[in-house]
Design an enzyme around this catalytic site. Structure first.
Site, PDB file in Angstrom:
ATOM      1  N   ASP A  69       0.828  -1.203   0.000  1.00  0.00           N
ATOM      2  CA  ASP A  69       0.000   0.000   0.000  1.00  0.00           C
ATOM      3  C   ASP A  69       0.865   1.257   0.000  1.00  0.00           C
ATOM      4  OD1 ASP A  69       0.864  -0.157   2.623  1.00  0.00           O
ATOM      5  OD2 ASP A  69      -1.134  -0.289   3.509  1.00  0.00           O
ATOM      6  N   SER A  70       2.183   1.074  -0.004  1.00  0.00           N
ATOM      7  CA  SER A  70       3.108   2.184  -0.251  1.00  0.00           C
ATOM      8  C   SER A  70       2.859   2.808  -1.615  1.00  0.00           C
ATOM      9  CB  SER A  70       4.556   1.695  -0.161  1.00  0.00           C
ATOM     10  OG  SER A  70       4.739   0.508  -0.928  1.00  0.00           O
TER      11      SER A  70
ATOM     12  N   ASP B  54      -0.780  -6.297   0.262  1.00  0.00           N
ATOM     13  CA  ASP B  54      -1.220  -5.650   1.497  1.00  0.00           C
ATOM     14  C   ASP B  54      -2.744  -5.577   1.582  1.00  0.00           C
ATOM     15  OD1 ASP B  54       0.990  -4.969   3.075  1.00  0.00           O
ATOM     16  OD2 ASP B  54       1.407  -3.161   1.911  1.00  0.00           O
TER      17      ASP B  54
ATOM     18  N   GLU C  92       9.628  -3.531  10.744  1.00  0.00           N
ATOM     19  CA  GLU C  92      10.024  -2.243  10.171  1.00  0.00           C
ATOM     20  C   GLU C  92      10.498  -1.294  11.258  1.00  0.00           C
ATOM     21  OE1 GLU C  92       8.378   1.296   7.198  1.00  0.00           O
ATOM     22  OE2 GLU C  92       7.188  -0.528   7.515  1.00  0.00           O
TER      23      GLU C  92
ATOM     24  N   LYS D 273      -0.803  -9.501   3.535  1.00  0.00           N
ATOM     25  CA  LYS D 273      -0.095  -8.905   4.671  1.00  0.00           C
ATOM     26  C   LYS D 273      -1.029  -7.962   5.403  1.00  0.00           C
ATOM     27  CE  LYS D 273       3.265  -5.743   4.196  1.00  0.00           C
ATOM     28  NZ  LYS D 273       2.787  -4.608   5.045  1.00  0.00           N
TER      29      LYS D 273
ATOM     30  N   GLU E  55      -1.168  -5.337   9.037  1.00  0.00           N
ATOM     31  CA  GLU E  55      -0.385  -4.676  10.074  1.00  0.00           C
ATOM     32  C   GLU E  55      -1.061  -4.812  11.429  1.00  0.00           C
ATOM     33  OE1 GLU E  55       1.186  -1.059   7.125  1.00  0.00           O
ATOM     34  OE2 GLU E  55       0.280  -0.586   9.058  1.00  0.00           O
TER      35      GLU E  55
END
Length: 291
Positions: A66-67, A109, A207, A138, A140
């Site tokens: 999602d970057s 993501d 991270e 993925k 978070e």
């Protein structure tokens, strides 16, 4: 008309790789790599052409991150990225890898707001991404995510966790800061890592975590492969945003980034250099790229 046995294979799209490729990377591949001490090389990808080049360069796994909210859409963060955005870019990446007969595994993501409401929302979002070509999703978050991860794994969805600096919730962390510096915070990260592994996560991105802590978490986990970004060389693998490692982005380069275009003859060469550096342990250099 029969083709002679010794004739060369037909050229692949983009001139990168013929269809008779090595065995495809799977979830089991990561466990095998970790067991034999081979580092996992991951890069982000957002479109078909760069995905094909990265695969041809030997990248083990591609993260449709999602970057893209920052590097593709020009935003200030990842929160504005929608599930539809992620599905679109995942499909593009999967098509690029398919057209070159590639071996890399695609991780996508789950964007902000697509899994926080309920486990049922999470599985619906994961299905959308996997239908577009992802082979792992993925998400978070710490301990609160573990039950969602378990729910997905039990329904056949491979899961990658993400701890430390979590960009989707960066505002609640006080900005882009190293996580796990205090004894209490470090203990919480180790507990959350164990909870995600117990839930069935097979990969875990760490991270902006101190190198010593990331190394300890890697040793704690028996089956889950850690992937570092600003977490030192002691993890089972590394990931960088593709634009960062190519030296092109819209902001300031983070401490943990190395520009692999320096000294390379092109994009594929830079990616090959990245893979070599991850595999031989020369990147990251803890003195330069870690805390």
């Amino acid at each position: 008309m029969n083709t002679p046995q010794n004739s060369p294979p037909a050229a692949a799209p983009y001139g990168l790789r013929a269809a008779d490729t090595p065995k495809k990377v799977s979830v089991q591949t990561f466990a095998d790599m970790r067991a034999r001490g081979e580092k996992i090389a991951m890069l982000t990808a957002y479109d078909a052409t760069f995905a094909a080049v990265a695969d041809a360069a030997g990248v083990d796994t591609l993260l449709v991150g999602d970057s893209l909210g920052m590097v593709c859409q020009g935003g200030n963060g990842t929160v504005g990225v929608s599930l539809d955005d992620m599905v679109y870019h995942t499909r593009c990446v999967a098509e690029g890898v398919r057209r070159t007969g590639g071996r890399t595994l695609i991780v996508a993501d789950l964007p902000f707001g697509s899994y926080q409401v309920s486990k049922e929302q999470a599985i619906a979002s994961a299905v959308a991404l996997m239908s577009a070509g992802a082979q792992m999703v993925k998400l978070e978050g710490g301990g609160w995510v573990a039950e969602t991860a378990r729910f997905l794994v039990e329904r056949g969805v491979p899961v990658c966790g993400h701890l430390g600096l979590t960009p989707q919730t960066v505002s609640s962390l006080g900005g882009f800061r190293v996580q796990g510096r205090t004894d209490e915070a470090a203990a919480r990260l180790r507990e959350d890592s164990a909870a995600l592994e117990a839930a069935g996560a097979t990969m875990l991105v760490l991270e902006m975590v101190p190198a010593a802590l990331a190394t300890a978490i890697t040793a704690d986990l028996l089956a889950c492969a850690t992937i570092g970004i600003g977490a030192g060389r002691g993890t089972a693998g590394q990931v960088l945003v593709m634009h960062d490692m190519l030296g092109v982005n819209l902001g300031r380069m983070a401490k943990f980034v190395r520009n692999f275009m320096d000294g390379s003859d092109g994009v594929k060469g830079a990616m090959e250099s990245y893979v070599r550096a991850v595999k031989d342990g020369s990147f990251p250099d803890d003195a330069k790229h870690a805390w």
